[in-house]
Write an enzyme that holds these catalytic residues in place. Sequence first.
Site, PDB file in Angstrom:
ATOM      1  N   GLU A  49       0.827  -1.202   0.000  1.00  0.00           N
ATOM      2  CA  GLU A  49       0.000   0.000   0.000  1.00  0.00           C
ATOM      3  C   GLU A  49       0.860   1.252   0.000  1.00  0.00           C
ATOM      4  O   GLU A  49       0.555   2.238  -0.664  1.00  0.00           O
ATOM      5  CB  GLU A  49      -0.923   0.015   1.239  1.00  0.00           C
ATOM      6  CG  GLU A  49      -1.991   1.116   1.211  1.00  0.00           C
ATOM      7  CD  GLU A  49      -1.568   2.439   1.855  1.00  0.00           C
ATOM      8  OE1 GLU A  49      -2.288   3.423   1.703  1.00  0.00           O
ATOM      9  OE2 GLU A  49      -0.488   2.495   2.500  1.00  0.00           O
ATOM     10  N   GLU A  50       1.955   1.207   0.776  1.00  0.00           N
ATOM     11  CA  GLU A  50       2.695   2.439   1.051  1.00  0.00           C
ATOM     12  C   GLU A  50       3.442   2.990  -0.156  1.00  0.00           C
ATOM     13  O   GLU A  50       3.546   4.195  -0.321  1.00  0.00           O
ATOM     14  CB  GLU A  50       3.682   2.223   2.213  1.00  0.00           C
ATOM     15  CG  GLU A  50       3.014   1.963   3.566  1.00  0.00           C
ATOM     16  CD  GLU A  50       2.261   3.175   4.127  1.00  0.00           C
ATOM     17  OE1 GLU A  50       2.123   4.186   3.421  1.00  0.00           O
ATOM     18  OE2 GLU A  50       1.796   3.080   5.278  1.00  0.00           O
TER      19      GLU A  50
END
Lengths: 492, 492
Positions: A351-352
């Site tokens: 996600e990051e």
Amino acid sequence: MGIVQRVCPSARAGILYIYAVSACVLLLVTVAYMSYGKSPSAHILRAALRASYATRINSIFESAAKLHTKPWAKLATLADDFGSRLSGSQGLDDAIDWTAREMRADGLDSVELINVTVPVWRRGSRSASYASLISPRHADLAVMALGGSVPTPGPGEALEAEAVVVSSYGELRTMGAIGSADGKIVVLDAAWVSYDENYEYRSRAAVEAARVGAVAVLVRSLTPHSIYSVHTGGMHYEPGVVQIPAGAITTEDADMLRRMQDRGHVLSLALALNCSVGPPAPSANVVAELTGRTHPEQVVLLGAHIDAWDVGTGAMDDGGGVVAVWHALSLLHSLGLRPARTIRVVLFTNEENGLAGGQAYAEHYASELGNHVLAIESDSGVFDPRGFYAAGGSSETAAALSAVATLLSHPPTHVDARAMTSALETGADISPLLAAGVPTLELQADGGVYFDYHHTRADTADKIDPVELNRCIGVLAAMAYVVADMPETLPR
Amino acid sequence: MGIVQRVCPSARAGILYIYAVSACVLLLVTVAYMSYGKSPSAHILRAALRASYATRINSIFESAAKLHTKPWAKLATLADDFGSRLSGSQGLDDAIDWTAREMRADGLDSVELINVTVPVWRRGSRSASYASLISPRHADLAVMALGGSVPTPGPGEALEAEAVVVSSYGELRTMGAIGSADGKIVVLDAAWVSYDENYEYRSRAAVEAARVGAVAVLVRSLTPHSIYSVHTGGMHYEPGVVQIPAGAITTEDADMLRRMQDRGHVLSLALALNCSVGPPAPSANVVAELTGRTHPEQVVLLGAHIDAWDVGTGAMDDGGGVVAVWHALSLLHSLGLRPARTIRVVLFTNEENGLAGGQAYAEHYASELGNHVLAIESDSGVFDPRGFYAAGGSSETAAALSAVATLLSHPPTHVDARAMTSALETGADISPLLAAGVPTLELQADGGVYFDYHHTRADTADKIDPVELNRCIGVLAAMAYVVADMPETLPR
């Protein structure tokens, strides 16, 4: 586990009784569903949902509270024993395997790893990354490369340049118009308003600074409160714009540099960032299910992301979400609360710094997204739950979700998560689902301290309270369960 | 300066009037002084002091508020432009010279440097000092040597050893009795109670750990709230006990190591501390006076310390105190409020790692300490002032100081510093004076966040509020002025 098993027998007896009682109100519910969103029937729907589900919801909240420190201990293990979980790291690989193993041990219907290829960016060695004020005096400045930054040129040596402090992109462009940022290190000292407001001062910093000729950019950390804390986070470059190194410094140092500039000092900085890009690496989303009784093809998704920035241990962002959605599913399973539709937990990877997990999920299940009734994400901390942010769907969706939310109050365990707030965006991992028409919710927890720790070395297990974590588990389980079990499918 | 000068003419006219009025109540005051501490006369004393001084005190508070950001700007310059001010550093030397110059520019009666020789300890280079968890996984652990620590043996290489986490000296001694701390790095993870309670877990850590055979000790940072913050501070060795390296780690890492140990992991750490001791260096106390009108030989001392730990910029500890006592004196001077006795500001050197400044002062003025009426220190932050801690003197001293404290309230500027709390200890710099029989006060300010920043890199100018700083200036000026001007000398 021990505690959950102890409460099972009596809880199950209660649930059987409730199943019988709730059958009596099915007709009422069905009538109410026939005209979603109109005030009188919305009122009837709320009453019907309460009649059907209130006792089961209470049982969920009570059982969640009785999990005591078990979920928190899992979170601490995830955070402590695997450490940071940046895409491509051994920590992430090990954490994915461990979490899947633990979920299988909870007896869930299926726990699978869905392969995802993730981008790899590495911060580099601690000692080779630093920033210093070199004039008018020498001072170490704590710095972290922003995720995705290019390194400073020339390994082993620092970039040295005059620095200029600006408060906004407007001010930067004004300087750029007269060439006075040329060849300089830009310190972007935008005052904190909110994460959403300040986000662009991290994500676009390198592009905006490069456009006016800067050789590097240092961003004031995005936080309302600092104890000399550096906050990393994602950034991006744009085609046709020179890629310059980008880092974050503390609010304290940004303030100091601005004051020194205001006092007439000419500032010189040295900056060394030692980051690098590696070849894409294999990773995985973890997918676990409680298969629906009557409509297994219809899915209520509970998501969180298992990757984390490399600087802390990702306990808050988003280890807490991972543990919360996992334990929400395990709690329903242990209580024998199998809903009509499938509840699917997805622990997204990357996600990051890429969103490869969220995109891969949407692609992998592209043909089934029409059957995704609702996607819920927990990625804003598992502090005291207050409700949900709702994005996507129609006014009928909103009315139905608001009706479910009225059930999310349980004074004996101090749960009150009835707030339903309309939003334009949702959790990053499920944003591809929102784009594909799936209604979404994001858990809204008390955000008071979230950005004090966000993307810092302080994102550690001690920041999460076991009692609040259990409340989040209860709220996620209750919302997912009711939407997955309601007589009529949540309207889009 | 501009603002202060603007208020002078009218303020001075008011003060002349007040001098005349207050002469009328001198008899009353004198009568009250004849039986300090007994309730009826204490009441009379308070009334008499109020009649004499209330208007002047109000003028002090109003003028202090009108200093606006001037004192804070001086504090920011002191902190930013000279940086950390550890004994023996160029930053301290430059800060002493600058402050003396600034005080002379304020027109004070005398500003002198009194030479003091200070011990020299240096932290060493950033890159050569580090701690790592090396088993069961690798993780960087932020570390700072405690002030005075010996380095780890062998320059350029780390000490590697098994680690053991203990919560108290009792637990450590129990381990020591069976030899199980032998050759290990002890992690001293004492839960935060208060600075006074926890102080010994930093100051005596190396001694206690060495006694049970440890090769190094890492102390949980002394703080109630951490954003992955490392707090340094002083420590000591004892004759006959092996000197082992001692550092501080974050509360987050102390918690994590303890949890990992509790889960059965055997922990191995690497530790490199690169600190060193240099030859003693010249430094100085800065001494500035407002000479008394009628009893210049009697002294009310206003103290703070100008040195600071090397990790932040010493804005709170104790740059704020320095600026507060300096501006208290300058404010009285600019208002034409010259008291009967002398008010002497002393900016002590080397409070943090030696107390050479405080000891040198007591020795330099040994023959005059009988004429030191009162010593006041500001070394607990210049947050919103609440009152004073009083140590030394008799019950008559306490009664008189409490009577003065009743004047320290000025609702228009939100000052309420009337609390007078009896204490056994006082500010470190003036503790040699307390030992010599001088009554002491320490400014008590709101301590809510003090230990969040204490001895960290976050001790920076942004932590101090200009309005609260001005209130502290007013309170210090008012207390010093009344005690220096009362008809009768403060009783011992």
